[in-house]
Design a protein around this motif. Structure first.
Motif, mmCIF file in Angstrom:
data_model
loop_
_atom_site.group_PDB
_atom_site.id
_atom_site.type_symbol
_atom_site.label_atom_id
_atom_site.label_comp_id
_atom_site.label_asym_id
_atom_site.label_seq_id
_atom_site.Cartn_x
_atom_site.Cartn_y
_atom_site.Cartn_z
ATOM 1 N N LEU B 263 0.974 -1.214 0.098
ATOM 2 C CA LEU B 263 -0.002 0.078 0.025
ATOM 3 C C LEU B 263 0.805 1.282 0.062
ATOM 4 O O LEU B 263 0.627 2.150 -0.648
ATOM 5 N N ALA B 264 1.830 1.325 0.687
ATOM 6 C CA ALA B 264 2.685 2.502 0.814
ATOM 7 C C ALA B 264 3.171 2.714 -0.644
ATOM 8 O O ALA B 264 3.407 4.066 -1.281
ATOM 9 N N GLU B 265 3.747 1.663 -1.386
ATOM 10 C CA GLU B 265 4.234 1.968 -2.739
ATOM 11 C C GLU B 265 3.200 2.643 -3.591
ATOM 12 O O GLU B 265 3.548 3.570 -4.352
ATOM 13 N N LEU B 266 2.101 1.864 -3.371
ATOM 14 C CA LEU B 266 0.957 2.617 -4.082
ATOM 15 C C LEU B 266 0.587 3.876 -3.909
ATOM 16 O O LEU B 266 0.134 4.599 -4.623
ATOM 17 N N ALA B 267 0.489 4.271 -2.696
ATOM 18 C CA ALA B 267 0.107 5.704 -2.279
ATOM 19 C C ALA B 267 1.379 6.647 -3.052
ATOM 20 O O ALA B 267 1.248 7.661 -3.350
ATOM 21 N N ALA B 268 2.580 5.983 -2.785
ATOM 22 C CA ALA B 268 3.639 6.826 -3.607
ATOM 23 C C ALA B 268 3.731 6.833 -5.095
ATOM 24 O O ALA B 268 3.638 8.417 -5.407
ATOM 25 N N GLU B 269 2.943 6.008 -5.660
ATOM 26 C CA GLU B 269 2.740 6.184 -7.000
ATOM 27 C C GLU B 269 1.696 7.126 -7.073
ATOM 28 O O GLU B 269 1.643 7.743 -8.317
ATOM 29 N N ALA B 270 0.676 6.991 -6.582
ATOM 30 C CA ALA B 270 -0.511 7.665 -6.838
ATOM 31 C C ALA B 270 -0.006 9.120 -6.670
ATOM 32 O O ALA B 270 -0.656 10.005 -7.531
ATOM 33 N N GLU B 271 0.764 9.415 -5.673
ATOM 34 C CA GLU B 271 0.895 10.943 -5.585
ATOM 35 C C GLU B 271 1.852 11.508 -6.632
ATOM 36 O O GLU B 271 1.898 12.767 -6.939
ATOM 37 N N VAL B 274 -0.325 12.809 -12.089
ATOM 38 C CA VAL B 274 -0.953 14.174 -12.525
ATOM 39 C C VAL B 274 -2.157 14.239 -11.879
ATOM 40 O O VAL B 274 -3.196 13.372 -11.991
ATOM 41 N N GLY B 275 -2.345 15.407 -10.922
ATOM 42 C CA GLY B 275 -3.312 15.507 -10.102
ATOM 43 C C GLY B 275 -3.756 14.341 -9.019
ATOM 44 O O GLY B 275 -4.917 14.332 -8.523
ATOM 45 N N GLY B 276 -2.656 13.643 -9.008
ATOM 46 C CA GLY B 276 -3.066 12.567 -7.780
ATOM 47 C C GLY B 276 -2.621 12.712 -6.338
ATOM 48 O O GLY B 276 -2.557 11.960 -5.732
ATOM 49 N N HIS B 277 -2.152 14.083 -6.364
ATOM 50 C CA HIS B 277 -1.578 14.265 -4.961
ATOM 51 C C HIS B 277 -2.700 13.899 -4.098
ATOM 52 O O HIS B 277 -2.513 13.281 -2.808
ATOM 53 N N ILE B 278 -3.775 14.308 -4.089
ATOM 54 C CA ILE B 278 -4.848 14.505 -3.082
ATOM 55 C C ILE B 278 -5.229 12.679 -2.917
ATOM 56 O O ILE B 278 -5.341 12.443 -1.625
ATOM 57 N N LEU B 279 -5.350 12.069 -3.915
ATOM 58 C CA LEU B 279 -5.581 10.630 -3.741
ATOM 59 C C LEU B 279 -4.564 10.065 -2.958
ATOM 60 O O LEU B 279 -4.851 9.316 -2.090
ATOM 61 N N GLY B 280 -3.382 10.354 -3.337
ATOM 62 C CA GLY B 280 -2.071 9.779 -2.735
ATOM 63 C C GLY B 280 -2.164 10.030 -1.252
ATOM 64 O O GLY B 280 -1.796 9.199 -0.514
ATOM 65 N N GLN B 281 -2.236 11.213 -0.913
ATOM 66 C CA GLN B 281 -2.627 11.544 0.600
ATOM 67 C C GLN B 281 -3.397 10.808 1.303
ATOM 68 O O GLN B 281 -3.220 10.313 2.327
ATOM 69 N N SER B 282 -4.865 10.568 0.570
ATOM 70 C CA SER B 282 -5.886 10.010 1.361
ATOM 71 C C SER B 282 -5.392 8.482 1.422
ATOM 72 O O SER B 282 -5.466 7.571 2.440
ATOM 73 N N LEU B 283 -4.627 8.082 0.390
ATOM 74 C CA LEU B 283 -4.146 6.407 0.427
ATOM 75 C C LEU B 283 -3.374 6.474 1.551
ATOM 76 O O LEU B 283 -3.231 5.344 2.329
ATOM 77 N N ARG B 284 -2.442 7.224 1.803
ATOM 78 C CA ARG B 284 -1.272 7.327 2.744
ATOM 79 C C ARG B 284 -1.899 7.178 4.179
ATOM 80 O O ARG B 284 -1.514 6.395 5.131
ATOM 81 N N ALA B 285 -3.090 8.029 4.071
ATOM 82 C CA ALA B 285 -3.739 8.005 5.423
ATOM 83 C C ALA B 285 -4.462 6.711 6.017
ATOM 84 O O ALA B 285 -4.280 5.998 6.966
#
Lengths: 87, 623
Positions: B263-271, B274-285
């Protein structure tokens, strides 16, 4: 009147008194294999309890009265047929 | 049957413990009750299997205990006979486990045991028709409070009594049993108005309150006080679960630990999208939350596997008595710390090594009675088996007050057996010399005795401790006795692992041995004889290529080396690697099968992408 019979179900309702024992025994003798429904039962006289113990009919229903529900009926069911341990 | 064996051992251990108390304080009621209950339950279980001799013997034992409970004073001979019977049952349980049936001489042994009880008539069991001595039914054994047995008169219904209502009026009822007083007879002629009931109940209230509620039928009621078998035992609800299921659960929790790392990797990739920053942040949470839950789950499953040492320890008193008897010695085994809990696999793996150490203590440690008297010691040797927790480890010790180990003798024997040259042996410190008993091929018994000489040496004990992730050491001095100490992990823990690259492969290094990572430029590297070294804060540190140790091709020369500095046997060593990739929490599974003996491999773990990562033990890899 607290003993009622509908088909193969004997319904005990309200407080069952000593004199009801005779009716219950007569019904159980006449129709072995009847089920006794205790859903609306509010009390069982020892004589009725003893008849249930002796004739061992299947019991159904869970009465609202705590003593009946939690102690008396489990002790009647448990004597005849120990339930398999719950996992 | 497995459950019967497990429960049987517990009951036997409980009965033996109570009997030990009784032999010192014959009037100890709690011990008497406990012993009675244990024997009673054991006897009940024998009925489920074809164990007639065991049942017969236990029945006689139960009668003897019932007589003592009823007021007949118990003599030391009674308790000795009972203990012998309990030991016999324990022995039979071992045979049952091995052969599936009792030995051929069981019937005779049971008759002998019954004869030893002497004078107590054996009556057939008749629980219902016992007017004087009411035994509280085993169903009530776990409850606390006042037990009631109410036998209403046959004309109770005519005299207007409702026995059920009378019992229902007793405060704080916790259990109820309703039985016929006499067999029902033919149901066609059932008399609905003849009372034929026995009502047994338990109230959590104190006896006076219960007596007050039943005062009108006082002549038809008996009472018994129920005391908890052990403090806290009643409150603690337990469930027996097949160990394989718990193992499976633990395995799944382990795999979940691995899966969640993805999941951590996935969050990093999402971040990075483009425009994935918010998704990545919530994935990380979310990932942090799942991280915590999985950690909790893993720890809780680990706790499920924790079992007390008491059942294991409980098997040793009988074995110690058997061994001592075979050797003509007198030994008391004192046990402490049975309540300490450790992982089930540790408990399972401890029986053989502990038995071996115990056997050694009785055989080689404790001297013969004459020698003990000559040395001014009491004739009876004392062996202590203790357990105590120590942070995330448990320390289990077997100590005896015997002759101890003479380092000089160990040196001589080690040389005689060709384990060491004489000059090396003589140069050893005493502690190191005593440690030689763990060397394969070493056996200190001058004459191999029947008891200890079974081809198992202390080296096997050390190997067993290592297999459990612990170690064993011995502490002994001539004349002062011997202490063998096991230091074992309480549970399997998550290991922090550093993932490094060597050529095409990835390897894990246990992070607890890693001191730091650094970059070393070629000008800091010096050739020292055949090897290389570099200066780390003015301290020379040997440098080895991890790739060379694991057999990878030598990498092309680089501007700077990536070096993992690890502590190996107290010394710093630098391991050159191609890259340092990641850190992770991993459950390291020890190697099994063919690879179990592979040097330098600590175990394996699964990576988030499903690949198997080999975890290296740097210390073992070094030549």
């Amino acid at each position: 009147m607290s003993v009622m019979q509908e088909g193969s179900v004997i319904r005990l309702e309200g407080p069952c008194r000593v004199e009801d024992a005779e009716t219950v025994v007569a019904l159980l003798q006449r129709m072995p294999g009847s089920t006794v429904d205790l859903t609306r039962c509010r009390g069982l006289h020892a004589a009725v309890v003893q008849a249930i113990l002796a004739f061992a009919p299947p019991l159904t229903g869970s009465p609202a009265e705590p003593f009946l529900r939690d102690l008396l009926i489990p002790s009647l069911a448990g004597e005849r047929q120990p339930l398999p341990p719950k996992i | 049957m497995t459950q019967f064996l497990a429960e049987g051992r517990e009951l036997v251990a409980g009965a033996a413990r109570d009997l030990a108390v009784l032999s010192r304080r014959p009037s100890d009621e709690a011990a008497l009750d406990g012993c009675f209950r244990a024997i009673h339950t054991l006897k009940g279980s024998t009925g489920l299997f074809d164990l007639a001799p065991m049942g017969l013997m236990l029945h006689a034992a139960e009668d003897l205990l019932a007589a003592i409970r009823a007021g007949r004073p118990g003599s030391p001979a009674d308790f000795a006979a009972l203990l012998e019977a309990v030991d016999q049952v324990d022995g039979w349980l071992d045979v049952l486990e091995r052969d599936g049936s009792l030995p051929a001489d069981a019937a005779q042994a049971a008759r002998d045991a019954v004869a030893r009880f002497g004078g107590v008539a054996i009556a057939p069991p008749s629980p219902a028709a016992e007017p004087g001595g009411w035994r509280t039914p085993p169903e009530f054994a776990a409850l606390v409070g006042t037990a009631i047995r109410y036998v209403p008169r046959a004309d109770a219904y005519f005299s207007g009594d409702d026995p059920i209502a009378i019992v229902a009026a007793v405060p704080a009822l916790t259990a109820l049993r309703i039985l016929p007083r006499e067999a029902w007879g033919p149901l066609e002629s059932y008399d609905p108005f003849a009372c034929n009931l026995v009502i047994e109940a338990v109230s959590a209230a104190a006896r006076p309150a219960v007596q007050a509620a039943l005062r009108l039928v006082a002549d038809q009621v008996e009472f018994a006080d129920l005391v908890p078998a052990e403090p806290g035992a009643a409150a603690r609800r337990t469930l027996r679960v097949d160990a394989a299921r718990v193992d499976r659960l633990a395995g799944l929790a382990d795999d979940l630990v691995v899966a969640k790392s993805a999941l951590a990797e996935l969050a990093a990739e999402a971040e990075k999208l483009v425009g994935g920053h918010i998704l990545g942040q919530s994935l990380r949470a979310r990932q942090a939350q799942i991280d915590r839950l999985v950690g909790d789950l893993h720890a809780t499953v680990g706790q499920v596997r924790l079992v007390p040492l008491a059942p294991l320890f409980g098997r040793f008193p009988r074995l110690a008595r058997d061994i001592a008897r075979a050797l003509g010695k007198s030994v008391a085994l004192e046990i402490e710390g049975g309540e300490v809990e450790v992982d089930k696999s540790v408990v399972d793996g401890l029986f053989d090594p502990l038995l071996h150490v115990l056997r050694n203590a009785v055989d080689h440690g404790v001297e013969a009675p004459a020698a003990r008297l000559a040395a001014g010691k009491p004739e009876e040797g004392v062996i202590r088996l203790t357990a105590r927790p120590d942070a995330d480890r448990v320390i289990i010790e077997v100590t005896d007050d015997g002759a101890g180990i003479d380092p000089a003798r160990i040196r001589v024997l080690a040389v005689e057996r060709g384990l060491l040259p004489r000059d090396v042996a003589n140069a050893l410190e005493d502690a190191a010399a005593v440690d030689l008993i763990f060397t394969p091929g070493f056996s200190t018994a001058a004459a191999v005795s029947e008891v200890s000489g079974r081809g198992v040496g202390m080296d096997v004990v050390r190997a067993a401790a290592a297999a459990l992730g612990g170690r064993v050491e011995v502490d002994a001095a001539p004349g002062r006795g011997t202490a063998v100490r096991f230091v074992l992990p309480v549970t399997t823990l998550l290991t922090k692992v550093m993932i490094v690259a060597c050529g095409p492969d990835r390897y894990g290094l246990a992070l607890d041995s890693v001191v730091e990572t650094t970059r070393v430029t070629p000008d800091r590297i010096r050739q020292v004889r055949a090897g290389r070294a570099f200066l780390l804060r003015d301290q020379p540190v040997p440098l080895v290529a991890l790739g060379a140790l694991v057999g990878a091709d030598a990498p092309p020369a680089r501007a700077a080396e990536r070096v993992v500095v690890a502590r190996v046997g107290g010394e710093l060593v630098g391991f050159a690697v191609d890259a340092i990739l990641d850190r992770m929490d991993a459950v390291v599974r020890p190697m099994t099968g063919l690879l179990a003996g592979a040097p330098g491999l600590m175990g394996t773990t699964l990576l988030a992408d499903g690949a198997v990562l080999m975890i290296l033990d740097p210390g073992e890899l070094l030549p």
